[in-house]
Motif scaffolding. Structure first.
Motif, PDB file in Angstrom:
ATOM      1  N   ALA A 139       0.812  -1.216   0.000  1.00  0.00           N
ATOM      2  CA  ALA A 139       0.000   0.000   0.000  1.00  0.00           C
ATOM      3  C   ALA A 139       0.845   1.265   0.000  1.00  0.00           C
ATOM      4  CB  ALA A 139      -0.921   0.003   1.212  1.00  0.00           C
ATOM      5  N   GLY A 140       2.094   1.156   0.443  1.00  0.00           N
ATOM      6  CA  GLY A 140       2.939   2.340   0.497  1.00  0.00           C
ATOM      7  C   GLY A 140       4.337   2.020   0.948  1.00  0.00           C
ATOM      8  N   THR A 141       5.141   3.063   1.020  1.00  0.00           N
ATOM      9  CA  THR A 141       6.526   2.923   1.443  1.00  0.00           C
ATOM     10  C   THR A 141       6.946   4.176   2.201  1.00  0.00           C
ATOM     11  OG1 THR A 141       8.817   2.564   0.712  1.00  0.00           O
ATOM     12  CG2 THR A 141       7.392   3.817  -0.768  1.00  0.00           C
ATOM     13  N   ILE A 142       7.905   4.005   3.076  1.00  0.00           N
ATOM     14  CA  ILE A 142       8.465   5.110   3.843  1.00  0.00           C
ATOM     15  C   ILE A 142       9.923   4.776   4.138  1.00  0.00           C
ATOM     16  CG2 ILE A 142       7.706   4.129   6.032  1.00  0.00           C
ATOM     17  CD1 ILE A 142       7.211   6.987   7.053  1.00  0.00           C
ATOM     18  N   THR A 143      10.763   5.789   4.126  1.00  0.00           N
ATOM     19  CA  THR A 143      12.157   5.634   4.518  1.00  0.00           C
ATOM     20  C   THR A 143      12.361   6.455   5.778  1.00  0.00           C
ATOM     21  OG1 THR A 143      12.875   5.313   2.235  1.00  0.00           O
ATOM     22  CG2 THR A 143      14.565   5.975   3.811  1.00  0.00           C
ATOM     23  N   LEU A 144      12.947   5.841   6.791  1.00  0.00           N
ATOM     24  CA  LEU A 144      13.205   6.506   8.063  1.00  0.00           C
ATOM     25  C   LEU A 144      14.612   6.139   8.489  1.00  0.00           C
ATOM     26  CD1 LEU A 144      11.841   8.245  10.286  1.00  0.00           C
ATOM     27  CD2 LEU A 144      11.297   6.097  11.453  1.00  0.00           C
ATOM     28  N   ASP A 145      15.459   7.159   8.598  1.00  0.00           N
ATOM     29  CA  ASP A 145      16.851   6.888   8.958  1.00  0.00           C
ATOM     30  C   ASP A 145      17.433   8.037   9.763  1.00  0.00           C
ATOM     31  OD1 ASP A 145      17.707   8.924   7.150  1.00  0.00           O
ATOM     32  OD2 ASP A 145      17.764   7.498   5.513  1.00  0.00           O
ATOM     33  N   SER A 146      18.661   7.874  10.164  1.00  0.00           N
ATOM     34  CA  SER A 146      19.339   8.912  10.944  1.00  0.00           C
ATOM     35  C   SER A 146      20.229   9.782  10.063  1.00  0.00           C
ATOM     36  CB  SER A 146      20.162   8.264  12.060  1.00  0.00           C
ATOM     37  OG  SER A 146      21.122   7.390  11.501  1.00  0.00           O
ATOM     38  N   LEU A 188      22.027  18.867  14.072  1.00  0.00           N
ATOM     39  CA  LEU A 188      22.481  17.498  13.844  1.00  0.00           C
ATOM     40  C   LEU A 188      22.890  16.803  15.140  1.00  0.00           C
ATOM     41  CD1 LEU A 188      24.500  17.992  10.542  1.00  0.00           C
ATOM     42  CD2 LEU A 188      22.257  16.905  10.812  1.00  0.00           C
ATOM     43  N   ARG A 189      23.214  17.570  16.169  1.00  0.00           N
ATOM     44  CA  ARG A 189      23.565  16.978  17.469  1.00  0.00           C
ATOM     45  C   ARG A 189      22.319  16.530  18.241  1.00  0.00           C
ATOM     46  NH1 ARG A 189      27.569  20.932  17.122  1.00  0.00           N
ATOM     47  NH2 ARG A 189      26.390  22.448  18.343  1.00  0.00           N
ATOM     48  N   GLU A 190      21.147  17.038  17.885  1.00  0.00           N
ATOM     49  CA  GLU A 190      19.911  16.630  18.557  1.00  0.00           C
ATOM     50  C   GLU A 190      19.490  15.260  18.032  1.00  0.00           C
ATOM     51  OE1 GLU A 190      17.588  20.770  19.336  1.00  0.00           O
ATOM     52  OE2 GLU A 190      17.558  20.016  17.292  1.00  0.00           O
ATOM     53  N   PRO A 191      19.088  14.340  18.908  1.00  0.00           N
ATOM     54  CA  PRO A 191      18.680  13.016  18.428  1.00  0.00           C
ATOM     55  C   PRO A 191      17.417  13.124  17.567  1.00  0.00           C
ATOM     56  CG  PRO A 191      18.278  13.229  20.790  1.00  0.00           C
ATOM     57  CD  PRO A 191      18.982  14.477  20.354  1.00  0.00           C
ATOM     58  N   SER A 192      17.522  12.631  16.362  1.00  0.00           N
ATOM     59  CA  SER A 192      16.393  12.728  15.437  1.00  0.00           C
ATOM     60  C   SER A 192      16.469  11.629  14.393  1.00  0.00           C
ATOM     61  CB  SER A 192      16.389  14.099  14.746  1.00  0.00           C
ATOM     62  OG  SER A 192      17.578  14.268  13.985  1.00  0.00           O
ATOM     63  N   MET A 193      15.340  11.434  13.740  1.00  0.00           N
ATOM     64  CA  MET A 193      15.261  10.548  12.581  1.00  0.00           C
ATOM     65  C   MET A 193      14.733  11.391  11.436  1.00  0.00           C
ATOM     66  SD  MET A 193      16.264   7.516  13.615  1.00  0.00           S
ATOM     67  CE  MET A 193      15.571   6.214  12.624  1.00  0.00           C
ATOM     68  N   HIS A 194      15.115  11.004  10.218  1.00  0.00           N
ATOM     69  CA  HIS A 194      14.731  11.753   9.023  1.00  0.00           C
ATOM     70  C   HIS A 194      13.810  10.893   8.172  1.00  0.00           C
ATOM     71  CE1 HIS A 194      17.556  15.066   9.756  1.00  0.00           C
ATOM     72  NE2 HIS A 194      18.142  14.125  10.470  1.00  0.00           N
ATOM     73  N   LEU A 195      12.665  11.464   7.880  1.00  0.00           N
ATOM     74  CA  LEU A 195      11.642  10.788   7.095  1.00  0.00           C
ATOM     75  C   LEU A 195      11.822  11.202   5.633  1.00  0.00           C
ATOM     76  CD1 LEU A 195       7.949  10.654   8.155  1.00  0.00           C
ATOM     77  CD2 LEU A 195       8.578  11.000   5.805  1.00  0.00           C
ATOM     78  N   HIS A 196      11.886  10.210   4.753  1.00  0.00           N
ATOM     79  CA  HIS A 196      12.061  10.459   3.322  1.00  0.00           C
ATOM     80  C   HIS A 196      11.081   9.583   2.533  1.00  0.00           C
ATOM     81  CE1 HIS A 196      16.158  11.912   4.390  1.00  0.00           C
ATOM     82  NE2 HIS A 196      16.246  10.810   5.094  1.00  0.00           N
ATOM     83  N   LYS A 197      10.789  10.013   1.352  1.00  0.00           N
ATOM     84  CA  LYS A 197      10.114   9.189   0.336  1.00  0.00           C
ATOM     85  C   LYS A 197       8.867   8.465   0.845  1.00  0.00           C
ATOM     86  CE  LYS A 197      14.618   7.896  -1.204  1.00  0.00           C
ATOM     87  NZ  LYS A 197      15.102   8.487  -0.025  1.00  0.00           N
ATOM     88  N   LEU A 198       8.011   9.160   1.562  1.00  0.00           N
ATOM     89  CA  LEU A 198       6.736   8.574   1.948  1.00  0.00           C
ATOM     90  C   LEU A 198       5.843   8.590   0.710  1.00  0.00           C
ATOM     91  CD1 LEU A 198       4.647   9.283   5.102  1.00  0.00           C
ATOM     92  CD2 LEU A 198       3.590   9.077   2.890  1.00  0.00           C
ATOM     93  N   ILE A 199       5.440   7.420   0.272  1.00  0.00           N
ATOM     94  CA  ILE A 199       4.570   7.297  -0.905  1.00  0.00           C
ATOM     95  C   ILE A 199       3.461   6.308  -0.574  1.00  0.00           C
ATOM     96  CG2 ILE A 199       4.393   6.625  -3.340  1.00  0.00           C
ATOM     97  CD1 ILE A 199       7.433   7.142  -3.576  1.00  0.00           C
ATOM     98  N   VAL A 200       2.228   6.733  -0.791  1.00  0.00           N
ATOM     99  CA  VAL A 200       1.085   5.833  -0.686  1.00  0.00           C
ATOM    100  C   VAL A 200       0.627   5.543  -2.110  1.00  0.00           C
ATOM    101  CG1 VAL A 200      -1.302   5.599   0.105  1.00  0.00           C
ATOM    102  CG2 VAL A 200       0.404   6.689   1.589  1.00  0.00           C
ATOM    103  N   SER A 201       0.462   4.275  -2.413  1.00  0.00           N
ATOM    104  CA  SER A 201      -0.013   3.882  -3.735  1.00  0.00           C
ATOM    105  C   SER A 201      -1.312   4.603  -4.042  1.00  0.00           C
ATOM    106  CB  SER A 201      -0.231   2.368  -3.773  1.00  0.00           C
ATOM    107  OG  SER A 201      -0.948   2.000  -4.924  1.00  0.00           O
ATOM    108  N   ARG A 202      -1.474   5.049  -5.262  1.00  0.00           N
ATOM    109  CA  ARG A 202      -2.695   5.751  -5.659  1.00  0.00           C
ATOM    110  C   ARG A 202      -3.930   4.869  -5.411  1.00  0.00           C
ATOM    111  NH1 ARG A 202      -1.701   9.707  -4.230  1.00  0.00           N
ATOM    112  NH2 ARG A 202      -3.721  10.390  -4.927  1.00  0.00           N
ATOM    113  N   ALA A 203      -3.770   3.549  -5.457  1.00  0.00           N
ATOM    114  CA  ALA A 203      -4.891   2.643  -5.184  1.00  0.00           C
ATOM    115  C   ALA A 203      -5.366   2.759  -3.727  1.00  0.00           C
ATOM    116  CB  ALA A 203      -4.492   1.202  -5.495  1.00  0.00           C
ATOM    117  N   TYR A 204      -4.524   3.285  -2.841  1.00  0.00           N
ATOM    118  CA  TYR A 204      -4.858   3.419  -1.427  1.00  0.00           C
ATOM    119  C   TYR A 204      -5.016   4.882  -1.000  1.00  0.00           C
ATOM    120  CZ  TYR A 204      -3.985  -1.538  -0.685  1.00  0.00           C
ATOM    121  OH  TYR A 204      -4.055  -2.900  -0.715  1.00  0.00           O
TER     122      TYR A 204
END
Length: 178
Positions: free
Chosen positions: A61-68, A80-96
């Protein structure tokens, strides 16, 4: 629905999703993702375990990339010194589309980031895509600033930076498999 890590054999599907999303954006008059994206970059993210697929039975149904790893040249040294994660390329299929899966994936990313000890979920958005920036605002992301340049592939347009406090939650209702 379950979330599972993508495998290298999923690369063609992920490229197809990016093309599908780019075509949809073009129909809306938005040039985002019109540039070629390095396949080796996506493959490296898969191999690092940072790309996830949202599965509805046998269908994706979709994809997401989550990294540091933030995109190059966008965040300050102090940020960059603050603890965080970076969200990239969130895609939901057009069917959903229209089922709120994007919001649920963002909640999942917030939960996962908090579980990993992160304070922030961060994003960088195409600086000319006002509709997408508004979407992220509705998802609780606060605009930090807009920068020129940076980003993978040197496109220089992924400079609208936002962040949302990470917190534990189960609103996403996804089951994660390893």
């Amino acid at each position: 629905m379950i979330i599972t890590r993508a495998r290298p054999t999923d690369l063609p599907l992920l490229l197809q999703y990016r093309q599908e999303a780019a075509a949809w954006l073009r129909e809306l008059g938005i040039d985002q993702w019109s540039n070629a994206f390095p396949e080796d970059h996506i493959l490296a993210s898969i191999e690092a375990g940072n790309v996830f697929l949202l599965k509805d039975g046998p269908r994706t149904a979709g994809t997401i990339t989550l990294d540091s790893e933030p995109e190059p040249d966008l965040w300050t040294e102090a940020e960059l010194r603050e603890p965080s994660m970076h969200l990239h390329k969130l895609i939901v299929s057009r069917a959903y589309a229209g089922q709120g899966l994007g919001s649920r994936l963002v909640d999942w990313a917030s939960d996962r980031t908090a579980q990993a000890g992160g304070r922030w979920v961060r994003i960088n958005v195409w600086s000319t895509n006002d509709r997408l920036q508004a979407y992220w605002g509705r998802q609780g992301f606060q605009h930090v600033r807009t920068v020129v340049g940076g980003g993978v592939g040197g496109a220089g347009v992924a400079g609208w930076l936002g962040q949302r406090a990470a917190h534990r939650n189960d609103r996403h209702r996804f089951v994660e498999t390893t």
